[in-house]
Scaffold this active site. Structure first.
Site, PDB file in Angstrom:
ATOM      1  N   ASP A  25       0.775  -1.255   0.000  1.00 16.10           N
ATOM      2  CA  ASP A  25       0.000   0.000   0.000  1.00 16.10           C
ATOM      3  C   ASP A  25       0.803   1.299   0.000  1.00 16.10           C
ATOM      4  OD1 ASP A  25      -2.018  -1.846   0.199  1.00 16.10           O
ATOM      5  OD2 ASP A  25      -2.887  -1.090   2.042  1.00 16.10           O
ATOM      6  N   LYS A 130      -6.610  -4.702  -3.360  1.00 10.85           N
ATOM      7  CA  LYS A 130      -7.231  -5.460  -2.264  1.00 10.85           C
ATOM      8  C   LYS A 130      -8.315  -4.614  -1.615  1.00 10.85           C
ATOM      9  CE  LYS A 130      -3.632  -4.331   1.171  1.00 10.85           C
ATOM     10  NZ  LYS A 130      -4.412  -3.401   1.974  1.00 10.85           N
ATOM     11  N   CYS A 163      -2.469  -2.597   7.583  1.00  4.68           N
ATOM     12  CA  CYS A 163      -2.415  -3.519   6.437  1.00  4.68           C
ATOM     13  C   CYS A 163      -1.185  -4.422   6.456  1.00  4.68           C
ATOM     14  CB  CYS A 163      -2.495  -2.730   5.143  1.00  4.68           C
ATOM     15  SG  CYS A 163      -4.092  -1.885   4.985  1.00  4.68           S
TER      16      CYS A 163
END
Lengths: 226, 226
Positions: A25, A130, A163
């Site tokens: 990310d 995702k 995450c």
């Protein structure tokens, strides 16, 4: 046997399996001024400080022709993959799907949903979108890893306690040997980063290992000279 | 609308969905002297202190005839569901599958793998065996929740930063509204418990909510009187 000097003990590089870099990310939404993270009042500089280190890892894996995966958190434009609970959560003024200064917040394909330019993936490097915090939920990450025979994951990215750790815990349950790179992961909350690193390596590495990028890179260099 | 007074803000009890109690890994392996946790040098008293509170929650959910799920971490006797990485991890003298004072360590059906007597499930209460830290990986938990129309999870059990938070993160990604009961969860490391509670409710409840058992129980009592 080549090892990375890691905590809580040496991390063995695979004799037969394969190792990959998994970057979580590093997207504009979370790292740039005007993005979602910034709009929510977070200090993006906390995350930006790791960019050079992540870039060094990325370039080394490219040089060694080892597999590289990046993820982005994002949803379909119609929000069909966003649970109502996530959508309404947080009581903030900016919600997922709202228009921000980099396009719609956390929507796939929007400018804010791109990897930051410093880490822009090459055409042959997979970027896995995702919908959740964990990169194994509703994605093809696991099948990609299996297809390529990958057994070992070197993990970097943001944010450490959200995450990154969610993904690392999923990977650990699935039997991957995971090492989190201490200076290539960051959180908006430095104390959460440190707590996560400590939790990962507690009880004999219950979630995996941690090491610095330089420890990873020097071991990889030796490993690939064999 | 009935709410549980929670952090970071009120937790709304479901108007249409259903709420369930999910108790993680209150098994003898982790909570009793002579078990795996104890053998690894942990102080099981840290975990035992929550037993009365978990029991109060369990009895309230029974009284209200609300669904209850418990999990145990355990593997098949042939270890076919235990990743090699997990088996060799930790460099401890006792490994999964070895014989301990309560039978083989973390093996399904062994005495140590039973729920502690204080929380012994009734015949109609589901106990879900799980090979990983997360209760959604390689289990039928999600299908059970879906079949029963459950949307809200009240979570308790051990250990907070390992199986409890891994499960809560999985549930959050799947859209469940999760509340972790502060005094009904514990870790061998109190600082990890506190850090996990803080991470869960950070950024507007990024993983969910936390509240005390008494806050949960008083809201439930009002909710069910409607």
């Amino acid at each position: 046997m080549t090892v990375i000097k890691a905590q809580p003990y040496d991390y063995e590089l695979p004799a037969t399996g394969k190792i990959a870099l998994l970057i979580i990310d590093m997207q504009r939404d979370f790292l740039e001024i005007g993005g979602f993270g910034d709009a929510l009042g977070n200090d993006v500089q906390q995350l930006r400080s790791i960019v050079p280190t992540v870039k060094t890892l990325l370039e080394a894996f490219r040089q060694y022709q080892l597999p590289i995966f990046q993820t982005v958190e994002g949803h379909q434009p119609d929000l069909s993959d966003c649970p109502p609970a996530k959508l309404k959560r947080g009581q903030s003024s900016l919600k997922i799907g709202d228009s921000g200064s980099m396009g719609r917040i956390l929507i796939l394909g929007e400018p804010g949903n791109q990897i930051i330019p410093e880490l822009e993936p090459f055409a042959d490097e997979l970027v896995i979108p995702k919908p959740g915090k964990g990169a194994f939920y509703q994605t093809n990450l696991e099948s990609c890893l299996q297809t390529q025979g990958i057994t070992h994951l070197i993990i970097a990215g943001v944010t450490t306690e959200v995450c990154v750790q969610t993904t690392m815990r999923e990977a650990n349950d699935r039997g991957y040997e995971c090492l989190l790179v201490e200076d290539a992961t960051a959180s908006y909350f430095p104390q959460f980063k440190e707590a996560t690193l400590a939790m990962v390596r507690a009880q004999g590495g219950i979630v995996g290992w941690t090491a610095s990028a330089s420890q990873v890179l020097s071991a990889l260099a030796m490993f690939l000279k064999r």
